[in-house]
Design an enzyme around this catalytic site. Structure first.
Site, PDB file in Angstrom:
ATOM      1  N   PHE A 128       0.748  -1.356  -0.120  1.00 53.25           N
ATOM      2  CA  PHE A 128       0.403   0.071   0.107  1.00 53.25           C
ATOM      3  C   PHE A 128       0.875   1.376  -0.172  1.00 53.25           C
ATOM      4  CE2 PHE A 128      -3.197   2.840   2.361  1.00 53.25           C
ATOM      5  CZ  PHE A 128      -4.331   2.715   1.659  1.00 53.25           C
ATOM      6  N   ASP A 207       1.608  -6.197   7.548  1.00 51.98           N
ATOM      7  CA  ASP A 207       0.373  -5.491   7.306  1.00 51.98           C
ATOM      8  C   ASP A 207      -1.379  -5.908   7.160  1.00 51.98           C
ATOM      9  OD1 ASP A 207      -1.873  -3.372   6.762  1.00 51.98           O
ATOM     10  OD2 ASP A 207      -0.627  -2.293   5.900  1.00 51.98           O
ATOM     11  N   TYR A 232     -11.989  -1.610  10.124  1.00 53.41           N
ATOM     12  CA  TYR A 232     -13.139  -0.449   9.320  1.00 53.41           C
ATOM     13  C   TYR A 232     -13.161  -1.901   8.095  1.00 53.41           C
ATOM     14  CZ  TYR A 232      -9.467   2.761   7.068  1.00 53.41           C
ATOM     15  OH  TYR A 232      -8.682   2.896   6.444  1.00 53.41           O
ATOM     16  N   LYS A 233     -11.992  -2.124   7.952  1.00 56.04           N
ATOM     17  CA  LYS A 233     -12.279  -3.688   6.589  1.00 56.04           C
ATOM     18  C   LYS A 233     -13.518  -4.506   6.654  1.00 56.04           C
ATOM     19  CE  LYS A 233      -7.926  -1.328   4.049  1.00 56.04           C
ATOM     20  NZ  LYS A 233      -6.724  -0.239   4.480  1.00 56.04           N
ATOM     21  N   ARG A 382     -11.748  -3.594  -8.524  1.00 53.15           N
ATOM     22  CA  ARG A 382     -11.654  -4.628  -6.955  1.00 53.15           C
ATOM     23  C   ARG A 382     -13.295  -4.633  -6.491  1.00 53.15           C
ATOM     24  NH1 ARG A 382      -7.852  -2.744  -2.369  1.00 53.15           N
ATOM     25  NH2 ARG A 382     -10.051  -1.268  -2.499  1.00 53.15           N
TER      26      ARG A 382
HETATM   27  C1  LIG Z   1      -6.282   0.314   4.140  1.00 52.19           C
HETATM   28  C2  LIG Z   1      -4.633   0.399   4.634  1.00 52.19           C
HETATM   29  C3  LIG Z   1      -4.739   1.129   5.342  1.00 52.19           C
HETATM   30  C4  LIG Z   1      -5.023   2.393   6.150  1.00 52.19           C
HETATM   31  O1  LIG Z   1      -3.663   3.185   6.836  1.00 52.19           O
HETATM   32  P1  LIG Z   1      -4.798   4.299   7.461  1.00 52.19           P
HETATM   33  O2  LIG Z   1      -4.293   4.983   8.142  1.00 52.19           O
HETATM   34  O3  LIG Z   1      -6.471   3.378   8.254  1.00 52.19           O
HETATM   35  O4  LIG Z   1      -5.346   4.879   5.949  1.00 52.19           O
HETATM   36  C5  LIG Z   1      -3.200   0.455   5.896  1.00 52.19           C
HETATM   37  N1  LIG Z   1      -1.899   0.028   5.034  1.00 52.19           N
HETATM   38  C6  LIG Z   1      -2.426  -0.962   4.416  1.00 52.19           C
HETATM   39  C7  LIG Z   1      -1.586  -2.506   3.894  1.00 52.19           C
HETATM   40  C8  LIG Z   1      -4.406  -0.648   3.934  1.00 52.19           C
HETATM   41  O5  LIG Z   1      -5.285  -2.084   2.689  1.00 52.19           O
END
Ligand SMILES: *Cc1c(COP(=O)(O)O)cnc(C)c1O
Length: 422
Positions: A128, A207, A232-233, A382
């Site tokens: 990401f 992560d 939140y996912k 996606r």
């Molecule tokens: C969604 C996601 C994030 C989100 O990070 P925030 O700090 O909540 O914005 C970070 N890393 C990955 C791999 C994600 O999929």
């Protein structure tokens, strides 16, 4: 061979689904909407609505500051302990705090400071981007000669196992990877990568944002060092819900939180002017938690624990496999390409399809065809499958609408101009 491509077949799959009843425990307000974005923002659990009323009206409205001693202060650790059951580790190794990005920063800085003499940080080009920005920021802040190496994926879909292995040597301090990658849905073998890193004395930070609640995770079994992730996912914790972090027990008092704040202080209400970290996981907290968002993680988490990660994974594999079979039968000849792994063993719970007109098709889906996937540049549509509430019939119907977007030229009514949030 009979065709998989019929609504009757999809309905028969739904009728055999032992998890189907969990759908009734989530808010559904638009019967025709096909929501395939549970990997970006999970649906609202109905119990979350009731919990919000309880926290706002009674805990805040009536009990006021007394609520800190009636459960609020313990929330980060209590929900963290509950999360350990999904993450394959033990109580006391996970805590909920801050955002995923901030937790990444805290753990990266803490780890780099302890890996004295090692100057490399290893990641891949599937990670990401925000995670990479955080690594760049941490390197700049430490100003200690660290260098970031980004191993390239062989095909933009699978993790670069060989390229990572080639770069692993005793200069590497830390390997930082998304366990399930956000575009293709590829899932790393956590135990194998961790063992390879440990063989040269490096640590791995995982992560788990696209893994928590979507694939079984065994942090303890893998001997994982550090991890972070979103709530939140797939965990359905609500927009901007705070993230979690994991630090293996033997590292907890070895690592120092660079954002040392009073929530991580031993005896914070003594108000001493010298920072003394609370031993264990708690010193990775920084400031006052967002109580409303934090508390609302629990209803979604409870539903996942009730359903069981093994049953969820079995359904998720059945659903991604079904979607890929429909792609092969219906969508491939209409210009859609598969941008996720074929092998279910290294595939998470979302499937990406590419198309030369991906952005305009995505607009047609959202604005006219009532499908909500999300779009990831350059051309990924996606589709996140949340087995706790997604049905096979929805997947069939989504494919049907993807077909119509092309056959009926619906996408040609939309411009190729990008929006801000995709
Ligand atoms: C969604 C996601 C994030 C989100 O990070 P925030 O700090 O909540 O914005 C970070 N890393 C990955 C791999 C994600 O999929």
């Amino acid at each position: 061979m009979t065709s998989l491509y019929s609504s009757a077949y999809a309905r028969s799959l739904d009728s055999q689904d032992t998890l189907a009843h969990f759908r009734d425990r989530f808010a559904f307000n638009e019967p025709d909407l096909i929501y395939l974005d549970g990997n970006s923002l999970g649906r609202l659990p109905l119990a979350g609505q009731a919990r919000a009323d309880e926290i706002v009206a009674r805990q805040w409205g009536r009990r006021l500051i007394r609520s800190w001693n009636e459960g609020w202060f313990d929330l980060p650790a209590r929900i963290g302990d509950k999360l350990t059951r999904l993450l394959g580790t033990e109580a006391g190794e996970v805590i909920v705090a801050d955002s995923t990005s901030v937790n990444l920063f805290k753990l990266v800085v803490a780890a780099l400071r302890r890996q004295v003499g090692r100057t490399r940080i290893l990641t891949d080009d599937l990670n990401f981007p925000s995670d990479v920005y955080i690594l760049q920021g941490a390197i700049a802040l430490l100003d200690n000669g660290h260098a970031l190496e980004i191993a390239p994926s062989p095909d933009g879909i699978h993790g670069p196992i060989d390229a990572l292995q080639e770069r692993l040597d005793e200069r590497v301090a830390l390997v930082v990877l998304s366990h399930t990658v956000f575009k293709s849905g590829y899932v790393y073998d956590m135990a194998a990568v961790t063992a390879a890193a440990h063989a040269v004395g490096a640590w791995v930070l995982w992560d788990l944002s696209h893994s928590a609640g979507s694939v079984p995770i065994d942090l303890a079994g893998a001997g994982a060092d550090l991890a972070i992730g979103c709530t939140y996912k797939y965990l359905n914790g609500g927009p901007g819900a705070p993230a979690f972090l994991y630090v293996r027990r033997d590292l907890q008092d070895v690592l120092a939180n660079p954002l040392s704040g009073w929530m991580g202080q031993h005896a914070p209400f003594d108000f001493a002017l010298e920072y003394t970290p609370e031993p264990g996981i708690r010193h990775f907290l920084t400031g006052t938690p967002p109580v409303l968002s934090l508390a609302l993680i629990e209803p979604g988490l409870d539903l996942l624990l009730e359903a069981g990660m093994d049953a969820l994974r079995t359904k998720s594999i059945a659903q991604t496999t079904y979607l890929i079979a429909l792609w092969e039968e219906v969508l491939q000849r209409r210009g859609y390409t598969l941008k996720s792994p074929r092998d279910a063993a290294c595939r998470g719970s979302h499937v990406s399809l590419g198309h030369a007109e991906g952005w305009r098709i995505n607009q047609a889906l959202i604005r006219e065809l009532n499908v909500l996937p999300d779009f990831r540049a350059p051309d990924n549509i996606r589709m996140g499958i949340a087995p706790i509430y997604t049905t096979f019939t929805e997947l069939y119907e989504a494919v049907e609408r993807l077909r119509r977007a092309v056959d009926d030229q619906v996408f040609t009514r939309y411009s190729s101009q990008r929006a801000i949030v995709t």
